[in-house]
Design a protein around this motif. Structure first.
Motif, PDB file in Angstrom:
ATOM      1  N   VAL A 197       0.904  -1.284   0.071  1.00  0.00           N
ATOM      2  CA  VAL A 197      -0.105  -0.120  -0.049  1.00  0.00           C
ATOM      3  C   VAL A 197       0.866   1.131   0.084  1.00  0.00           C
ATOM      4  O   VAL A 197       1.756   1.423   0.948  1.00  0.00           O
ATOM      5  N   ILE A 198       0.689   2.037  -0.876  1.00  0.00           N
ATOM      6  CA  ILE A 198       1.440   3.574  -1.028  1.00  0.00           C
ATOM      7  C   ILE A 198       0.683   4.551  -1.314  1.00  0.00           C
ATOM      8  O   ILE A 198      -0.318   4.518  -1.611  1.00  0.00           O
ATOM      9  N   HIS A 199       1.036   5.573  -0.386  1.00  0.00           N
ATOM     10  CA  HIS A 199       0.439   6.756  -0.462  1.00  0.00           C
ATOM     11  C   HIS A 199       1.206   7.823  -0.245  1.00  0.00           C
ATOM     12  O   HIS A 199       2.165   8.217   0.522  1.00  0.00           O
ATOM     13  N   VAL A 200       1.188   8.741  -1.107  1.00  0.00           N
ATOM     14  CA  VAL A 200       2.178  10.094  -1.139  1.00  0.00           C
ATOM     15  C   VAL A 200       1.358  11.229  -0.916  1.00  0.00           C
ATOM     16  O   VAL A 200       0.469  11.718  -1.810  1.00  0.00           O
ATOM     17  N   GLY A 201       1.193  11.745   0.397  1.00  0.00           N
ATOM     18  CA  GLY A 201       0.460  12.729   0.856  1.00  0.00           C
ATOM     19  C   GLY A 201       0.570  14.009   0.213  1.00  0.00           C
ATOM     20  O   GLY A 201       1.824  14.607   0.120  1.00  0.00           O
ATOM     21  N   VAL A 202      -0.502  14.638  -0.256  1.00  0.00           N
ATOM     22  CA  VAL A 202      -0.262  16.039  -1.077  1.00  0.00           C
ATOM     23  C   VAL A 202       0.399  17.194  -0.069  1.00  0.00           C
ATOM     24  O   VAL A 202       0.774  18.103  -0.433  1.00  0.00           O
ATOM     25  N   SER A 203       0.151  17.076   1.292  1.00  0.00           N
ATOM     26  CA  SER A 203       0.693  17.958   2.242  1.00  0.00           C
ATOM     27  C   SER A 203       2.073  17.727   2.704  1.00  0.00           C
ATOM     28  O   SER A 203       2.571  18.597   3.634  1.00  0.00           O
ATOM     29  N   GLN A 204       2.544  16.446   2.258  1.00  0.00           N
ATOM     30  CA  GLN A 204       4.021  16.041   2.959  1.00  0.00           C
ATOM     31  C   GLN A 204       5.023  16.590   1.885  1.00  0.00           C
ATOM     32  O   GLN A 204       4.847  16.924   0.804  1.00  0.00           O
ATOM     33  N   PRO A 205       6.126  16.464   2.510  1.00  0.00           N
ATOM     34  CA  PRO A 205       7.405  17.033   1.572  1.00  0.00           C
ATOM     35  C   PRO A 205       7.416  15.849   0.476  1.00  0.00           C
ATOM     36  O   PRO A 205       7.192  14.865   0.459  1.00  0.00           O
TER      37      PRO A 205
ATOM     38  N   ILE B 210      -1.289  -2.878  -9.510  1.00  0.00           N
ATOM     39  CA  ILE B 210      -0.914  -1.352  -9.396  1.00  0.00           C
ATOM     40  C   ILE B 210      -1.867  -0.678 -10.086  1.00  0.00           C
ATOM     41  O   ILE B 210      -2.246  -0.780 -11.430  1.00  0.00           O
ATOM     42  N   GLY B 211      -2.393   0.526  -9.445  1.00  0.00           N
ATOM     43  CA  GLY B 211      -3.236   1.637 -10.117  1.00  0.00           C
ATOM     44  C   GLY B 211      -2.563   2.950 -10.416  1.00  0.00           C
ATOM     45  O   GLY B 211      -1.964   3.281  -9.432  1.00  0.00           O
ATOM     46  N   LEU B 212      -2.656   3.515 -11.420  1.00  0.00           N
ATOM     47  CA  LEU B 212      -2.168   4.781 -11.578  1.00  0.00           C
ATOM     48  C   LEU B 212      -3.412   5.700 -12.171  1.00  0.00           C
ATOM     49  O   LEU B 212      -4.029   5.283 -13.039  1.00  0.00           O
ATOM     50  N   GLY B 213      -3.426   6.980 -11.784  1.00  0.00           N
ATOM     51  CA  GLY B 213      -4.522   7.704 -12.238  1.00  0.00           C
ATOM     52  C   GLY B 213      -5.498   8.114 -10.934  1.00  0.00           C
ATOM     53  O   GLY B 213      -5.964   8.870 -10.911  1.00  0.00           O
ATOM     54  N   ALA B 214      -5.505   7.179 -10.054  1.00  0.00           N
ATOM     55  CA  ALA B 214      -6.676   7.371  -8.708  1.00  0.00           C
ATOM     56  C   ALA B 214      -5.822   6.921  -7.440  1.00  0.00           C
ATOM     57  O   ALA B 214      -5.399   5.789  -7.356  1.00  0.00           O
ATOM     58  N   ALA B 215      -6.056   7.720  -6.601  1.00  0.00           N
ATOM     59  CA  ALA B 215      -5.410   7.446  -5.229  1.00  0.00           C
ATOM     60  C   ALA B 215      -6.302   6.626  -4.459  1.00  0.00           C
ATOM     61  O   ALA B 215      -7.456   6.835  -4.486  1.00  0.00           O
ATOM     62  N   SER B 216      -5.752   5.907  -3.664  1.00  0.00           N
ATOM     63  CA  SER B 216      -6.406   4.954  -2.571  1.00  0.00           C
ATOM     64  C   SER B 216      -5.463   4.756  -1.318  1.00  0.00           C
ATOM     65  O   SER B 216      -4.290   4.544  -1.725  1.00  0.00           O
TER      66      SER B 216
ATOM     67  N   GLY C  62      -1.409  13.619  -9.077  1.00  0.00           N
ATOM     68  CA  GLY C  62      -0.984  14.681  -8.307  1.00  0.00           C
ATOM     69  C   GLY C  62       0.148  14.178  -7.158  1.00  0.00           C
ATOM     70  O   GLY C  62       1.049  14.833  -6.776  1.00  0.00           O
ATOM     71  N   GLN C  63      -0.087  12.941  -7.042  1.00  0.00           N
ATOM     72  CA  GLN C  63       1.074  12.118  -5.877  1.00  0.00           C
ATOM     73  C   GLN C  63       2.148  12.203  -6.758  1.00  0.00           C
ATOM     74  O   GLN C  63       3.334  12.143  -6.272  1.00  0.00           O
ATOM     75  N   LEU C  64       2.275  11.403  -8.059  1.00  0.00           N
ATOM     76  CA  LEU C  64       3.361  11.136  -8.900  1.00  0.00           C
ATOM     77  C   LEU C  64       4.074  12.579  -8.980  1.00  0.00           C
ATOM     78  O   LEU C  64       5.296  12.592  -9.084  1.00  0.00           O
ATOM     79  N   ASP C  65       3.386  13.807  -9.290  1.00  0.00           N
ATOM     80  CA  ASP C  65       4.033  15.023  -9.365  1.00  0.00           C
ATOM     81  C   ASP C  65       4.914  15.414  -8.116  1.00  0.00           C
ATOM     82  O   ASP C  65       5.587  16.389  -8.451  1.00  0.00           O
ATOM     83  N   ARG C  66       4.481  14.816  -7.020  1.00  0.00           N
ATOM     84  CA  ARG C  66       5.557  14.871  -5.706  1.00  0.00           C
ATOM     85  C   ARG C  66       7.038  14.249  -5.800  1.00  0.00           C
ATOM     86  O   ARG C  66       7.617  14.120  -4.879  1.00  0.00           O
TER      87      ARG C  66
END
Length: 204
Positions: A14-22, A43-49, A58-62
Motif C-alpha cells: 500500500v503506497i500513499h504520497v500525501g499532498v501535504s507532505q514533503p 498497481i493502479g495509476l491515475g486514482a489514489a487509494s 498529483g501524488q506522482l507530481d511530488r
C-alpha cells in the motif's frame, strides 16, 4: 526525502504520497523505484487509494527523478485509469509480472513523459491494451515489450505520439499501433515473429 547522487526505492503493498507532505527527490540523473512487496499485487495509476498500491497524477507530481520505475517482474497487473502527466521531463518505466496485463482504461487514461521516454514491459500471456483517449502515450521514445497477449487490438490500436518506437511481442503475438504524427522506428526495430504488425495511422 531527497538525494542528489543515489537512487531511491520504496517497497510496499500500500503506497500513499500525501499532498501535504514533503516531496520525494532522487535527482535528475537517478532512478526512483516504486514496487509492491507481495508478488502479484496489482498497481493502479491515475486514482489514489489509501488501501492499495495506487497513485494519482498529483501524488506522482511530488516525485522527482530522471527515471521513475513502477513495478517489477513480480508485480501484478498495471491499470492506468486517468491521465498521468509529468511536470518535468521524466523517463517512465512500467513493469508488470508474467501473465499480467498493462491496461489503459477509459477516455482520459494516458502517460505523458513531458519529453522523456516511456517503457512498458510484461511477459508470458500478458498484453498491453489501449484505452479510448486520443493518445495512450506521449513521449520521446516509446518501448513496448509484451507477452503473447500482444499490443493493442485491431479495433482499438495502441495510440501514441512519439519520436522513436521499439516494440517486441513474444509468441508471435500481433501488434496494432497508431501514431499521431510521424515516428522513427529505432534500430532495435519492431518484432512480432510471424505475427501481424498493423499500423492504423501516422507515418512510420
Amino acid at each position: 526525502i531527497a538525494t542528489t547522487d543515489a537512487p531511491i526505492t520504496f517497497v510496499a503493498d500500500v503506497i500513499h504520497v500525501g499532498v501535504s507532505q514533503p516531496s520525494i527527490t532522487a535527482g535528475s540523473g537517478n532512478t526512483l523505484t516504486l514496487r509492491p512487496l507481495t508478488f502479484g499485487t496489482p498497481i493502479g495509476l491515475g486514482a489514489a487509494s489509501s488501501s492499495e498500491f495506487s497513485l494519482s497524477d498529483g501524488q506522482l507530481d511530488r516525485i522527482t527523478a530522471g527515471t521513475v520505475q513502477i513495478g517489477d517482474s513480480n508485480s501484478g497487473a498495471i491499470t492506468i485509469s486517468n491521465a498521468i502527466s509529468r511536470p518535468n521531463t521524466t523517463n517512465l518505466n512500467l513493469t508488470a509480472g508474467s501473465n499480467k496485463e498493462i491496461t489503459f482504461s477509459g477516455g482520459t487514461a494516458g502517460l505523458n513523459a513531458n519529453g522523456g521516454n516511456v517503457s512498458l514491459t510484461n511477459s508470458g500471456t500478458g498484453a498491453i491494451t489501449s484505452g479510448t483517449a486520443p493518445n495512450d502515450i506521449i513521449a520521446n521514445r516509446v518501448t513496448l515489450t509484451s507477452g503473447n497477449g500482444g499490443i493493442g487490438a485491431s479495433s482499438n490500436p495502441l495510440s501514441f505520439d512519439a519520436n522513436q518506437l521499439v516494440t517486441n511481442t513474444s509468441g508471435n503475438a500481433n501488434q496494432f499501433l497508431k501514431e499521431a504524427g510521424s515516428v522513427f522506428i529505432d534500430a532495435a526495430g519492431l518484432t512480432a515473429g510471424t505475427g501481424t504488425i498493423q499500423f492504423s495511422g501516422g507515418t512510420f
